[in-house]
Enzyme design. Structure first.
Site, short mmCIF file in Angstrom:
data_model
loop_
_atom_site.label_atom_id
_atom_site.label_comp_id
_atom_site.label_asym_id
_atom_site.label_seq_id
_atom_site.Cartn_x
_atom_site.Cartn_y
_atom_site.Cartn_z
N TYR A 1 13.04 -1.35 -16.73
CA TYR A 1 13.07 -2.40 -17.74
C TYR A 1 11.82 -2.39 -18.60
CZ TYR A 1 9.66 -5.33 -15.28
OH TYR A 1 8.50 -5.81 -14.73
N LEU A 53 0.92 -0.13 -13.11
CA LEU A 53 1.68 0.04 -14.34
C LEU A 53 0.69 0.31 -15.47
CD1 LEU A 53 4.61 -0.16 -15.48
CD2 LEU A 53 3.84 -2.31 -16.47
N GLU A 111 -3.88 -4.19 -9.51
CA GLU A 111 -3.53 -4.96 -10.72
C GLU A 111 -3.06 -6.33 -10.26
OE1 GLU A 111 -0.13 -3.25 -12.80
OE2 GLU A 111 0.66 -2.45 -10.94
N LYS A 128 8.27 1.30 -14.36
CA LYS A 128 8.59 -0.12 -14.53
C LYS A 128 10.00 -0.35 -13.98
CE LYS A 128 7.41 -3.75 -17.84
NZ LYS A 128 6.75 -4.58 -16.85
N1 PDD Z 1 4.78 -7.30 -17.01
N2 PDD Z 1 1.34 -4.66 -14.44
C1 PDD Z 1 2.53 -5.13 -14.05
C2 PDD Z 1 2.90 -5.07 -12.60
C3 PDD Z 1 3.41 -5.69 -15.00
O1 PDD Z 1 4.62 -6.14 -14.61
C4 PDD Z 1 3.01 -5.76 -16.36
C5 PDD Z 1 3.91 -6.32 -17.43
C6 PDD Z 1 1.75 -5.26 -16.71
C7 PDD Z 1 1.25 -5.27 -18.14
O2 PDD Z 1 1.96 -4.35 -18.95
P1 PDD Z 1 2.10 -4.55 -20.52
O3 PDD Z 1 0.70 -4.70 -21.05
O4 PDD Z 1 2.74 -3.31 -20.98
O5 PDD Z 1 2.93 -5.78 -20.74
C8 PDD Z 1 0.95 -4.72 -15.73
C9 PDD Z 1 5.79 -7.79 -17.90
C10 PDD Z 1 5.24 -8.58 -19.02
C11 PDD Z 1 6.86 -8.50 -17.08
O6 PDD Z 1 7.28 -7.92 -16.08
O7 PDD Z 1 7.26 -9.61 -17.42
#
Ligand code: PDD
Length: 289
Positions: A35, A205, A181, A149
């Site tokens: 996703y 991620l 993270e 993801k």
């Molecule tokens: N989450 N790490 C994890 C585990 C994440 O699920 C996310 C993003 C990030 C940050 O990634 P980005 O900068 O590309 O949004 C880091 C999204 C927002 C979610 O699952 O809702």
């Protein structure tokens, strides 16, 4: 209802009430899918290409074939905004699963992937951006391919829920004491004017906002070290912050109820927040509407 009525499904458009999936769906039964969440400011995507690139990397890693090209998918996502007359701040949720088929761990043969995407309103959380948030720490019990993801978010969900129950915004995850993270965001420590964050290995991620933060730091001549830090380093930090598409760049001012530095957002975090607002052209876009 904050979900906009028109949904992109199987590379075409439909009303959300007409979207039906059978119970034997691999995303539902196995979490067999990937996703993306993409930020929208004033009806326009931020970092769209970066998210689309990561989606294809995730799909390839789990051997799901996306029939559209990146360009075709990008155009469909842009059309989705237009079809919904989207002009506000929001987010897109897109998911692709290995499709609908009788339940069997083995991949089904000749079954098309199920893909859908929808948008909803998501105002910027200016209180958190301004004042910062508190977080908890938790052991990172996830699998070894966190750069994908994937839909398998149970450890993330449990960590986030625990944070919420303790009155916190997020959970910092650590493996053997080394911070990876957060449950749905990347995390950074600032010490002596330098930024530290876990390297972009399989264990985190590779955040799209993280990628931009690295560039902002370069532009601002702030050293950015892809070097892990530990749970023990946290109380000694000058600043801590987290990033994600929905959160942006949020200062962390308490960890496990312990105050970080003077308990106020720090100067490095503020500079990065300003760079973010400029990069996402948030003010310019607001003037257009
Ligand atoms: N989450 N790490 C994890 C585990 C994440 O699920 C996310 C993003 C990030 C940050 O990634 P980005 O900068 O590309 O949004 C880091 C999204 C927002 C979610 O699952 O809702």
């Amino acid at each position: 209802m904050s979900v906009y009525p028109i949904i992109m499904a199987q590379e075409t458009f439909t009303h959300r009430d007409h979207l039906t999936y059978p119970y034997e769906e691999r995303g539902l039964q196995f979490g067999d899918g990937v996703y993306e969440v993409i930020r929208i400011y004033h009806g326009e995507y931020y970092l769209l290409n970066e998210h689309v690139d990561r989606l294809y990397r995730s799909a390839e890693a789990v051997k799901i074939k996306i029939t559209s090209t990146k360009e075709e998918l990008t155009n469909l996502l842009i059309e989705l905004l237009a079809r919904n007359d989207m002009t506000t701040d929001g987010k897109l949720y897109l998911q692709i699963t290995r499709g609908s088929a009788p339940r069997d761990h083995v991949f089904p043969v000749d079954v098309p992937a199920n893909i859908y995407a929808y948008i909803s309103d998501a105002p910027r959380n200016t209180t958190n951006l301004e004042n910062g948030v508190s977080v908890i720490t938790k052991r990172d019990v996830r699998w070894e391919y966190c750069y994908i993801k994937s839909l398998n978010l149970l450890p993330n969900v449990l960590a986030k829920q625990e944070a919420k129950e303790q009155g916190s915004y997020e959970a910092i995850l650590h493996k053997d004491g080394m911070v990876t993270e957060c449950s749905s965001s990347n995390v950074y420590l600032v010490k002596d004017g330098k930024i530290y964050t876990h390297p972009a290995t399989y264990q985190i991620l590779h955040g799209c906002v993280r990628m931009r933060i690295e560039q902002f730091a370069k532009d601002l001549s702030i050293p950015f070290h892809e070097e892990g830090f530990s749970i023990e380093d946290i109380p000694l930090a000058d600043e801590l912050f987290l990033s994600s598409s929905t959160s942006e760049i949020i200062p962390i001012v308490h960890v496990d109820s312990q105050q970080i530095a003077n308990g106020k957002p720090g100067n490095v975090t503020r500079q990065l927040q300003e760079a973010y607002v400029e990069d996402a052209a948030i003010k310019e876009r607001s003037m257009k509407h």
